[in-house]
Design a protein around this motif. Structure first.
Motif, PDB file in Angstrom:
ATOM      1  N   LEU A   1       0.849  -1.186   0.000  1.00  0.00           N
ATOM      2  CA  LEU A   1       0.000   0.000   0.000  1.00  0.00           C
ATOM      3  C   LEU A   1       0.883   1.234   0.000  1.00  0.00           C
ATOM      4  CD1 LEU A   1      -2.810   1.385   0.481  1.00  0.00           C
ATOM      5  CD2 LEU A   1      -2.389   1.068   2.918  1.00  0.00           C
ATOM      6  N   ILE A   2       0.520   2.216  -0.806  1.00  0.00           N
ATOM      7  CA  ILE A   2       1.210   3.512  -0.819  1.00  0.00           C
ATOM      8  C   ILE A   2       0.170   4.570  -0.472  1.00  0.00           C
ATOM      9  CG2 ILE A   2       2.486   5.205  -2.171  1.00  0.00           C
ATOM     10  CD1 ILE A   2       3.419   2.877  -3.958  1.00  0.00           C
ATOM     11  N   VAL A   3       0.473   5.337   0.589  1.00  0.00           N
ATOM     12  CA  VAL A   3      -0.430   6.390   1.031  1.00  0.00           C
ATOM     13  C   VAL A   3       0.267   7.726   0.770  1.00  0.00           C
ATOM     14  CG1 VAL A   3      -1.754   7.309   2.958  1.00  0.00           C
ATOM     15  CG2 VAL A   3      -1.310   4.857   2.821  1.00  0.00           C
ATOM     16  N   PRO A   4      -0.223   8.518  -0.194  1.00  0.00           N
ATOM     17  CA  PRO A   4       0.418   9.807  -0.490  1.00  0.00           C
ATOM     18  C   PRO A   4      -0.001  10.891   0.502  1.00  0.00           C
ATOM     19  CG  PRO A   4      -1.408   9.441  -1.981  1.00  0.00           C
ATOM     20  CD  PRO A   4      -1.318   8.214  -1.112  1.00  0.00           C
ATOM     21  N   SER A   5       0.723  11.979   0.488  1.00  0.00           N
ATOM     22  CA  SER A   5       0.402  13.190   1.269  1.00  0.00           C
ATOM     23  C   SER A   5       0.339  12.937   2.770  1.00  0.00           C
ATOM     24  CB  SER A   5      -0.915  13.805   0.791  1.00  0.00           C
ATOM     25  OG  SER A   5      -0.844  14.089  -0.579  1.00  0.00           O
ATOM     26  N   ILE A   6       1.393  12.354   3.302  1.00  0.00           N
ATOM     27  CA  ILE A   6       1.489  12.095   4.740  1.00  0.00           C
ATOM     28  C   ILE A   6       2.305  13.213   5.384  1.00  0.00           C
ATOM     29  CG2 ILE A   6       2.531  10.539   6.456  1.00  0.00           C
ATOM     30  CD1 ILE A   6       0.062   9.361   5.288  1.00  0.00           C
ATOM     31  N   ASP A   7       1.857  13.678   6.539  1.00  0.00           N
ATOM     32  CA  ASP A   7       2.591  14.697   7.291  1.00  0.00           C
ATOM     33  C   ASP A   7       3.808  14.043   7.945  1.00  0.00           C
ATOM     34  OD1 ASP A   7       3.489  16.854   8.744  1.00  0.00           O
ATOM     35  OD2 ASP A   7       1.811  16.849  10.163  1.00  0.00           O
ATOM     36  N   GLU A   8       4.996  14.397   7.477  1.00  0.00           N
ATOM     37  CA  GLU A   8       6.225  13.780   7.988  1.00  0.00           C
ATOM     38  C   GLU A   8       6.541  14.187   9.419  1.00  0.00           C
ATOM     39  OE1 GLU A   8       9.561  14.098   5.367  1.00  0.00           O
ATOM     40  OE2 GLU A   8       8.418  13.420   3.639  1.00  0.00           O
ATOM     41  N   ASP A   9       5.900  15.236   9.924  1.00  0.00           N
ATOM     42  CA  ASP A   9       6.158  15.682  11.290  1.00  0.00           C
ATOM     43  C   ASP A   9       5.278  14.969  12.317  1.00  0.00           C
ATOM     44  OD1 ASP A   9       8.093  17.461  10.392  1.00  0.00           O
ATOM     45  OD2 ASP A   9       6.609  19.033  10.031  1.00  0.00           O
ATOM     46  N   SER A  10       4.313  14.208  11.859  1.00  0.00           N
ATOM     47  CA  SER A  10       3.443  13.489  12.787  1.00  0.00           C
ATOM     48  C   SER A  10       4.234  12.363  13.457  1.00  0.00           C
ATOM     49  CB  SER A  10       2.247  12.906  12.040  1.00  0.00           C
ATOM     50  OG  SER A  10       1.389  12.269  12.958  1.00  0.00           O
ATOM     51  N   PRO A  11       4.107  12.215  14.778  1.00  0.00           N
ATOM     52  CA  PRO A  11       4.908  11.204  15.475  1.00  0.00           C
ATOM     53  C   PRO A  11       4.421   9.775  15.252  1.00  0.00           C
ATOM     54  CG  PRO A  11       3.429  12.280  17.013  1.00  0.00           C
ATOM     55  CD  PRO A  11       3.275  12.983  15.698  1.00  0.00           C
ATOM     56  N   ALA A  12       3.132   9.604  14.981  1.00  0.00           N
ATOM     57  CA  ALA A  12       2.587   8.252  14.856  1.00  0.00           C
ATOM     58  C   ALA A  12       1.282   8.261  14.088  1.00  0.00           C
ATOM     59  CB  ALA A  12       2.361   7.651  16.241  1.00  0.00           C
ATOM     60  N   PHE A  13       0.906   7.080  13.627  1.00  0.00           N
ATOM     61  CA  PHE A  13      -0.363   6.869  12.946  1.00  0.00           C
ATOM     62  C   PHE A  13      -1.005   5.615  13.524  1.00  0.00           C
ATOM     63  CE2 PHE A  13       2.116   9.331   9.995  1.00  0.00           C
ATOM     64  CZ  PHE A  13       1.210  10.243   9.494  1.00  0.00           C
ATOM     65  N   TYR A  14      -2.313   5.650  13.669  1.00  0.00           N
ATOM     66  CA  TYR A  14      -3.055   4.465  14.087  1.00  0.00           C
ATOM     67  C   TYR A  14      -3.581   3.788  12.830  1.00  0.00           C
ATOM     68  CZ  TYR A  14      -2.982   6.872  18.562  1.00  0.00           C
ATOM     69  OH  TYR A  14      -2.576   7.528  19.695  1.00  0.00           O
ATOM     70  N   ILE A  15      -3.557   2.472  12.827  1.00  0.00           N
ATOM     71  CA  ILE A  15      -4.039   1.732  11.671  1.00  0.00           C
ATOM     72  C   ILE A  15      -5.069   0.718  12.135  1.00  0.00           C
ATOM     73  CG2 ILE A  15      -2.110   0.107  11.776  1.00  0.00           C
ATOM     74  CD1 ILE A  15      -2.247  -0.064   8.702  1.00  0.00           C
ATOM     75  N   GLN A  16      -6.148   0.632  11.377  1.00  0.00           N
ATOM     76  CA  GLN A  16      -7.211  -0.333  11.651  1.00  0.00           C
ATOM     77  C   GLN A  16      -7.396  -1.170  10.401  1.00  0.00           C
ATOM     78  OE1 GLN A  16     -10.466   2.270  12.441  1.00  0.00           O
ATOM     79  NE2 GLN A  16      -9.665   2.950  14.420  1.00  0.00           N
ATOM     80  N   ILE A  17      -7.382  -2.491  10.576  1.00  0.00           N
ATOM     81  CA  ILE A  17      -7.542  -3.419   9.458  1.00  0.00           C
ATOM     82  C   ILE A  17      -8.745  -4.295   9.782  1.00  0.00           C
ATOM     83  CG2 ILE A  17      -6.470  -5.261   8.125  1.00  0.00           C
ATOM     84  CD1 ILE A  17      -3.746  -4.101   9.061  1.00  0.00           C
TER      85      ILE A  17
END
Length: 126
Positions: free
Chosen positions: A96-112
């Motif tokens: 998966l490729i997710v464009p336009s991500i904020d590089e300064d964000s410390p973390a991301f939550y993922i739900q599958i």
């Protein structure tokens, strides 16, 4: 005859020994720096095997690779800092490729989620 053979030998080998060439200028290559991810699987609501997730962040795009291929699975990725949903779609496959991500964000939550299988986790950058 020996002179003709010698001259013929020079003509055949001369292209391989380019004595009159100038030295090539040195070229510096700049490698792109990317941030690797660290995946922490928090919750599995069914007896699903552990999911290994690898990836990296480069040029404001998140590149993810899953250890197992999915068939029509819904993936939601949420920016932990802002709470904004940055990706919400169904995928088939193992990348998966997710464009336009904020590089300064410390973390991301993922739900599958797929049918009765539900997993949640967190992606942090190293």
């Amino acid at each position: 005859m020996k002179i003709k053979s010698f001259i013929l030998f020079l003509f055949l080998i001369f292209p391989c020994i380019n004595v009159f060439s100038k030295p090539e200028p040195q070229v510096e290559y700049t490698l792109r720096h990317h941030k690797k991810i660290r995946w922490t699987q928090e919750g599995v609501l069914t007896r699903a095997p552990g999911l290994i997730l690898t990836g990296y962040l480069e040029d404001q795009s998140l590149f993810l690779s899953f250890s197992q291929p999915f068939n029509d699975v819904r993936i939601v990725i949420i920016d932990a800092a802002t709470g904004n949903v940055v990706y919400d779609s169904r995928i088939t496959g193992n990348s998966l490729i997710v464009p336009s991500i904020d590089e300064d964000s410390p973390a991301f939550y993922i739900q599958i989620a797929s049918g009765s299988m539900k997993m949640t986790g967190e992606i942090r950058f190293e």
